[in-house]
Write an enzyme that holds these catalytic residues in place. Structure first.
Site, PDB file in Angstrom:
ATOM      1  CG  ASP A  67      -0.303  -0.452   2.506  1.00  0.00           C
ATOM      2  OD1 ASP A  67       0.940  -0.484   2.565  1.00  0.00           O
ATOM      3  OD2 ASP A  67      -1.026  -0.757   3.464  1.00  0.00           O
ATOM      4  CG  ASN A 135      -8.887  -1.088  12.112  1.00  0.00           C
ATOM      5  OD1 ASN A 135      -7.928  -1.729  11.678  1.00  0.00           O
ATOM      6  ND2 ASN A 135      -9.409  -0.073  11.459  1.00  0.00           N
ATOM      7  CD  GLU A 142      -8.793   1.267   7.755  1.00  0.00           C
ATOM      8  OE1 GLU A 142      -8.758   0.351   8.606  1.00  0.00           O
ATOM      9  OE2 GLU A 142      -8.244   2.376   7.934  1.00  0.00           O
TER      10      GLU A 142
HETATM   11  C1  GLP Z   1      -0.495   0.493   8.513  1.00  0.00           C
HETATM   12  C2  GLP Z   1      -0.173  -0.320   7.271  1.00  0.00           C
HETATM   13  C3  GLP Z   1      -0.368  -1.783   7.506  1.00  0.00           C
HETATM   14  C4  GLP Z   1       0.307  -2.192   8.791  1.00  0.00           C
HETATM   15  C5  GLP Z   1      -0.346  -1.492   9.952  1.00  0.00           C
HETATM   16  C6  GLP Z   1       0.244  -1.865  11.312  1.00  0.00           C
HETATM   17  O1  GLP Z   1      -1.828   0.883   8.586  1.00  0.00           O
HETATM   18  N1  GLP Z   1      -0.916   0.072   6.132  1.00  0.00           N
HETATM   19  O2  GLP Z   1       0.135  -2.504   6.405  1.00  0.00           O
HETATM   20  O3  GLP Z   1       0.206  -3.562   8.959  1.00  0.00           O
HETATM   21  O4  GLP Z   1      -0.165  -0.109   9.749  1.00  0.00           O
HETATM   22  O5  GLP Z   1       1.409  -1.136  11.529  1.00  0.00           O
HETATM   23  P1  GLP Z   1       2.410  -1.381  12.703  1.00  0.00           P
HETATM   24  O6  GLP Z   1       3.206  -2.568  12.317  1.00  0.00           O
HETATM   25  O7  GLP Z   1       3.253  -0.133  12.712  1.00  0.00           O
HETATM   26  O8  GLP Z   1       1.634  -1.563  13.936  1.00  0.00           O
END
Ligand code: GLP
Length: 240
Positions: A67, A135, A142
């Site tokens: 993404d 979430n 989402e």
């Molecule tokens: C973002 C990314 C996800 C990722 C998530 C969790 O929203 N788009 O791909 O898995 O955050 O991030 P973290 O690993 O920093 O908790």
């Protein structure tokens, strides 16, 4: 879903490298689906250490990321393109042309999604690495994203904007939209490796692994994947 619970983040990263290392060492032409976020950073450090210590080559490896924030150019320090370059790619011998991510500044959203869909169709992933949103989101899919979705532009939820604000100097700077690979494409990978660390992921981990398979919890779809490994540290696994 095969579940490994580790004592801490360091162990989680070592275990994740066992899985990822097996793929890149056994197949120099492997296609990797990669993820951003704080959680995979330890794994990326281990990949870099291994490359430096053992010369595991990425010269023929191809990568596709999940993404990208809409509106951020690839040189913006908060863009996911920049994150990948700084935290992984520039430390390996991977060809820049073999790394792929959505173009956050593409004017024509539909054309950009179509370009990425075509690219993903041409490079089936041997392994897809994932983090987990608090979430239950995966990539930027989402809650209530259809399981059949392909690359699309999403409106980020308040929850995700809040979670990700820690990486920006002010919450008002967090983009409200993002491009994301769809759930259908995530599920097409031969193998999925999902990592979760910390107490704030515990509920999402429980819902993903033991809850109902529902679009309300995007990660719950992983229960349907034939080869999915979850590695969670003790805190993230505390509700299992
Ligand atoms: C973002 C990314 C996800 C990722 C998530 C969790 O929203 N788009 O791909 O898995 O955050 O991030 P973290 O690993 O920093 O908790």
């Amino acid at each position: 879903m095969e579940i490994f619970i580790t004592k801490d983040y360091e162990d989680l990263s070592a275990k994740a490298f066992e899985v990822m290392g097996r793929v890149v060492i056994s197949n120099p032409y492997a296609v990797l689906g990669l993820a951003t976020g704080t959680t995979p950073l330890g794994l990326y450090s281990k990949m870099i250490e291994d490359y430096k210590a053992h010369g595991t080559s990425y010269a023929h490896i191809r990568a596709a990321n999940l993404d990208e924030y809409k509106g951020l150019p690839k040189d913006h320090p908060q863009s996911y393109a920049y994150f990948m370059r700084e935290n992984l790619f520039r430390h390996l011998d991977i060809e820049e042309g073999n790394t792929n991510i959505e173009n956050g500044t593409a004017q024509d959203e539909q054309a950009e999604c179509a370009r990425y869909n075509k690219l993903l169709a041409e490079m089936p992933r041997d392994i897809q690495l994932l983090g987990l949103g608090s979430n239950g989101h995966i990539a930027f899919n989402e809650p209530y994203t259809p399981f059949g979705s392909e690359t699309h532009v999403v409106d980020l939820t308040e929850n995700t904007i809040k979670d990700n604000a820690r990486l920006f100097s002010d919450i008002s700077e967090v983009p409200k939209k993002a491009f994301t690979m769809g759930i259908k494409q995530i599920m097409q990978a031969k193998q999925i490796l999902i990592l979760a660390s910390g107490k704030n992921k515990a509920e999402a981990v429980y819902n993903m692994a033991h809850g109902k398979v529902t679009e309300e919890v995007p990660a719950s779809v992983l229960q349907l994947h034939p080869n999915c490994i979850l590695i969670a540290d003790k805190e993230a696994a505390s509700k299992l």
